[in-house]
Design an enzyme around this catalytic site. Structure first.
Site, PDB file in Angstrom:
ATOM      1  N   VAL A   1      48.412 -39.470 -50.280  1.00  0.00           N
ATOM      2  CA  VAL A   1      49.444 -40.437 -50.679  1.00  0.00           C
ATOM      3  C   VAL A   1      49.322 -40.767 -52.162  1.00  0.00           C
ATOM      4  O   VAL A   1      50.020 -41.636 -52.659  1.00  0.00           O
ATOM      5  CB  VAL A   1      49.322 -41.726 -49.842  1.00  0.00           C
ATOM      6  CG1 VAL A   1      49.528 -41.422 -48.353  1.00  0.00           C
ATOM      7  CG2 VAL A   1      48.002 -42.443 -50.085  1.00  0.00           C
ATOM      8  N   ASP A   2      48.414 -40.073 -52.876  1.00  0.00           N
ATOM      9  CA  ASP A   2      48.066 -40.466 -54.258  1.00  0.00           C
ATOM     10  C   ASP A   2      49.063 -39.999 -55.318  1.00  0.00           C
ATOM     11  O   ASP A   2      48.980 -40.419 -56.469  1.00  0.00           O
ATOM     12  CB  ASP A   2      46.653 -39.974 -54.600  1.00  0.00           C
ATOM     13  CG  ASP A   2      46.450 -38.473 -54.419  1.00  0.00           C
ATOM     14  OD1 ASP A   2      45.333 -38.055 -54.072  1.00  0.00           O
ATOM     15  OD2 ASP A   2      47.431 -37.722 -54.626  1.00  0.00           O
TER      16      ASP A   2
ATOM     17  N   HIS B   1      52.120 -38.189 -45.081  1.00  0.00           N
ATOM     18  CA  HIS B   1      51.612 -39.558 -44.852  1.00  0.00           C
ATOM     19  C   HIS B   1      52.177 -40.562 -45.852  1.00  0.00           C
ATOM     20  O   HIS B   1      51.619 -41.647 -46.046  1.00  0.00           O
ATOM     21  CB  HIS B   1      50.075 -39.553 -44.900  1.00  0.00           C
ATOM     22  CG  HIS B   1      49.468 -38.717 -43.814  1.00  0.00           C
ATOM     23  ND1 HIS B   1      48.181 -38.233 -43.880  1.00  0.00           N
ATOM     24  CD2 HIS B   1      49.977 -38.251 -42.649  1.00  0.00           C
ATOM     25  CE1 HIS B   1      47.925 -37.517 -42.795  1.00  0.00           C
ATOM     26  NE2 HIS B   1      48.996 -37.507 -42.035  1.00  0.00           N
TER      27      HIS B   1
ATOM     28  N   CYS C   1      61.418 -51.051 -46.886  1.00  0.00           N
ATOM     29  CA  CYS C   1      61.804 -52.353 -46.328  1.00  0.00           C
ATOM     30  C   CYS C   1      61.486 -52.425 -44.841  1.00  0.00           C
ATOM     31  O   CYS C   1      61.803 -51.484 -44.089  1.00  0.00           O
ATOM     32  CB  CYS C   1      63.289 -52.609 -46.553  1.00  0.00           C
ATOM     33  SG  CYS C   1      63.815 -54.193 -45.879  1.00  0.00           S
TER      34      CYS C   1
ATOM     35  N   CYS D   1      68.212 -56.004 -49.188  1.00  0.00           N
ATOM     36  CA  CYS D   1      68.502 -56.995 -48.142  1.00  0.00           C
ATOM     37  C   CYS D   1      67.638 -58.253 -48.238  1.00  0.00           C
ATOM     38  O   CYS D   1      67.827 -59.183 -47.454  1.00  0.00           O
ATOM     39  CB  CYS D   1      68.351 -56.352 -46.765  1.00  0.00           C
ATOM     40  SG  CYS D   1      66.631 -56.099 -46.291  1.00  0.00           S
TER      41      CYS D   1
ATOM     42  N   THR E   1      40.774 -30.490 -46.398  1.00  0.00           N
ATOM     43  CA  THR E   1      41.013 -31.404 -45.282  1.00  0.00           C
ATOM     44  C   THR E   1      39.960 -31.177 -44.199  1.00  0.00           C
ATOM     45  O   THR E   1      39.548 -30.037 -43.951  1.00  0.00           O
ATOM     46  CB  THR E   1      42.428 -31.255 -44.687  1.00  0.00           C
ATOM     47  OG1 THR E   1      42.577 -32.170 -43.609  1.00  0.00           O
ATOM     48  CG2 THR E   1      42.712 -29.835 -44.204  1.00  0.00           C
ATOM     49  N   SER E   2      39.541 -32.268 -43.554  1.00  0.00           N
ATOM     50  CA  SER E   2      38.544 -32.149 -42.468  1.00  0.00           C
ATOM     51  C   SER E   2      39.215 -31.655 -41.193  1.00  0.00           C
ATOM     52  O   SER E   2      38.545 -31.368 -40.210  1.00  0.00           O
ATOM     53  CB  SER E   2      37.900 -33.514 -42.228  1.00  0.00           C
ATOM     54  OG  SER E   2      38.908 -34.470 -41.902  1.00  0.00           O
TER      55      SER E   2
HETATM   56  N1  APR Z   1      37.355 -29.356 -52.672  1.00  0.00           N
HETATM   57  C1  APR Z   1      37.779 -29.027 -51.416  1.00  0.00           C
HETATM   58  N2  APR Z   1      37.467 -29.760 -50.311  1.00  0.00           N
HETATM   59  C2  APR Z   1      36.688 -30.847 -50.490  1.00  0.00           C
HETATM   60  C3  APR Z   1      36.200 -31.243 -51.763  1.00  0.00           C
HETATM   61  C4  APR Z   1      36.566 -30.431 -52.882  1.00  0.00           C
HETATM   62  N3  APR Z   1      36.170 -30.725 -54.113  1.00  0.00           N
HETATM   63  N4  APR Z   1      35.432 -32.373 -51.605  1.00  0.00           N
HETATM   64  C5  APR Z   1      35.465 -32.677 -50.267  1.00  0.00           C
HETATM   65  N5  APR Z   1      36.202 -31.770 -49.610  1.00  0.00           N
HETATM   66  C6  APR Z   1      36.517 -31.706 -48.186  1.00  0.00           C
HETATM   67  C7  APR Z   1      35.492 -32.329 -47.257  1.00  0.00           C
HETATM   68  O1  APR Z   1      34.481 -31.398 -46.933  1.00  0.00           O
HETATM   69  C8  APR Z   1      36.335 -32.713 -46.050  1.00  0.00           C
HETATM   70  O2  APR Z   1      36.404 -31.638 -45.131  1.00  0.00           O
HETATM   71  O3  APR Z   1      37.679 -32.473 -47.990  1.00  0.00           O
HETATM   72  C9  APR Z   1      37.722 -32.959 -46.651  1.00  0.00           C
HETATM   73  C10 APR Z   1      38.163 -34.417 -46.696  1.00  0.00           C
HETATM   74  O4  APR Z   1      38.335 -34.836 -45.386  1.00  0.00           O
HETATM   75  P1  APR Z   1      38.894 -36.299 -45.055  1.00  0.00           P
HETATM   76  O5  APR Z   1      38.198 -37.281 -45.883  1.00  0.00           O
HETATM   77  O6  APR Z   1      38.842 -36.427 -43.582  1.00  0.00           O
HETATM   78  O7  APR Z   1      40.410 -36.253 -45.577  1.00  0.00           O
HETATM   79  P2  APR Z   1      41.717 -35.660 -44.861  1.00  0.00           P
HETATM   80  O8  APR Z   1      41.406 -34.468 -44.051  1.00  0.00           O
HETATM   81  O9  APR Z   1      42.730 -35.518 -45.904  1.00  0.00           O
HETATM   82  O10 APR Z   1      42.114 -36.877 -43.889  1.00  0.00           O
HETATM   83  C11 APR Z   1      43.311 -36.767 -43.169  1.00  0.00           C
HETATM   84  O11 APR Z   1      43.124 -39.003 -42.353  1.00  0.00           O
HETATM   85  O12 APR Z   1      42.361 -40.968 -42.985  1.00  0.00           O
HETATM   86  C12 APR Z   1      43.485 -40.309 -42.706  1.00  0.00           C
HETATM   87  O13 APR Z   1      45.655 -40.620 -43.544  1.00  0.00           O
HETATM   88  C13 APR Z   1      44.361 -40.275 -43.927  1.00  0.00           C
HETATM   89  O14 APR Z   1      45.510 -38.397 -44.889  1.00  0.00           O
HETATM   90  C14 APR Z   1      44.289 -38.823 -44.341  1.00  0.00           C
HETATM   91  C15 APR Z   1      43.977 -38.114 -43.038  1.00  0.00           C
END
Ligand code: APR
Length: 249
Positions: free
Chosen positions: A110-111, A126, A134, A159, A197-198
């Protein structure tokens, strides 16, 4: 991944990158980690606020109970974002949009850093922290076009009702059509990247699975393995800011 390990792009992936027409990229918090944005789970430091875990302060329930407190949390997050900028990963992806015949960038973030790096038409699954919506008429506004009332809560210019952050909170649905648009592109992509992403939050994490099932060559970029790693054609264990610039465009 050990820190000194050199990341290389396989010949297979270089070939597929050179020949691809339809490319889908899904990003998560990890793509912004090298800019200094805390991730939610793995890799960077996890974010908590006033002793509340982020999934409590960022929840639909909190919005009902205390809108002003939710705004204070998002104001705090925006304050931190104002001091930082896009990194090499964001910049590389902004270049990719002109490299391919059909390029779709989908983010959970969302950044707004992809847009600040020059990416256009980003599918924001997201929402976006620089916008408000609103609570009554659902109209959306850039924050700079809004004013607060005496309680500090922003007011809808249309509104007059209260505005909320235009960010998907825990327990809420994704913006209408956003996932569907991304899924359609995933079904027709020939190359799919899942970056930073995790892969624990659905439906976002389902997009690379859709692409893979539809035959896309699927590549994960992450210093850590995730539940998606085994289904990918390739896993590049590295930081996005170091890996993505390695792709010649
Ligand atoms: N480059 C690539 N990956 C990275 C780096 C990097 N420099 N640093 C960390 N990571 C990886 C981590 O290993 C992890 O797997 O990024 C991932 C971040 O995972 P999360 O913190 O779980 O973020 P995300 O997957 O985007 O979360 C999904 O969850 O909390 C909600 O709405 C929120 O959009 C978010 C959603």
């Amino acid at each position: 991944m050990n820190a000194n390990q050199q990341v290389t792009i396989s010949a297979e992936l270089r070939r597929r990158f050179a020949e691809a027409h339809r490319v889908l990229v899904l990003t998560g918090a990890g793509v912004s980690a090298e800019s200094g944005v805390p991730t939610f789970r793995g890799g960077g430091q996890s974010a908590v606020w006033k002793g509340m875990p982020f999934d409590k302060i960022s929840s639909a329930g909190m919005l009902e109970r205390n809108l002003a407190e939710v705004w204070e949390w998002f104001n705090y997050r925006r304050g931190a974002l104002e001091k930082i900028g896009p990194n090499q990963a964001h910049l590389a992806l902004a270049q990719w949009q002109t490299r391919f015949e059909n390029f779709t960038l989908v983010t959970q973030n969302v950044d707004g850093l992809h847009q600040r790096a020059g990416s256009r038409d980003v599918i924001e699954l997201h929402g976006n922290i620089w916008r408000a919506r609103c609570l009554s008429c659902s109209a959306k506004f850039d924050l700079q076009d809004t004013e607060p009332d005496s309680s500090g809560v922003l007011i809808c210019p249309d509104c007059g009702n209260h505005l909320r952050p235009d960010v998907v909170l825990f327990g809420e649905m994704l913006p209408a059509g956003a996932f569907e648009r991304a899924a359609t592109m995933a079904e027709t992509s020939d190359l799919c990247f899942v970056i930073g992403t995790s892969a624990l939050v659905y439906p976002a994490a389902g997009l690379p699975e859709i692409a893979r099932a539809a035959g896309a060559y699927t590549v994960e970029v992450n210093p850590e393995r995730t539940p998606l790693s085994d289904m990918c054609n390739e896993v590049i264990e590295g930081k996005a800011g170091a890996v993505l610039p390695l792709f010649e465009i």
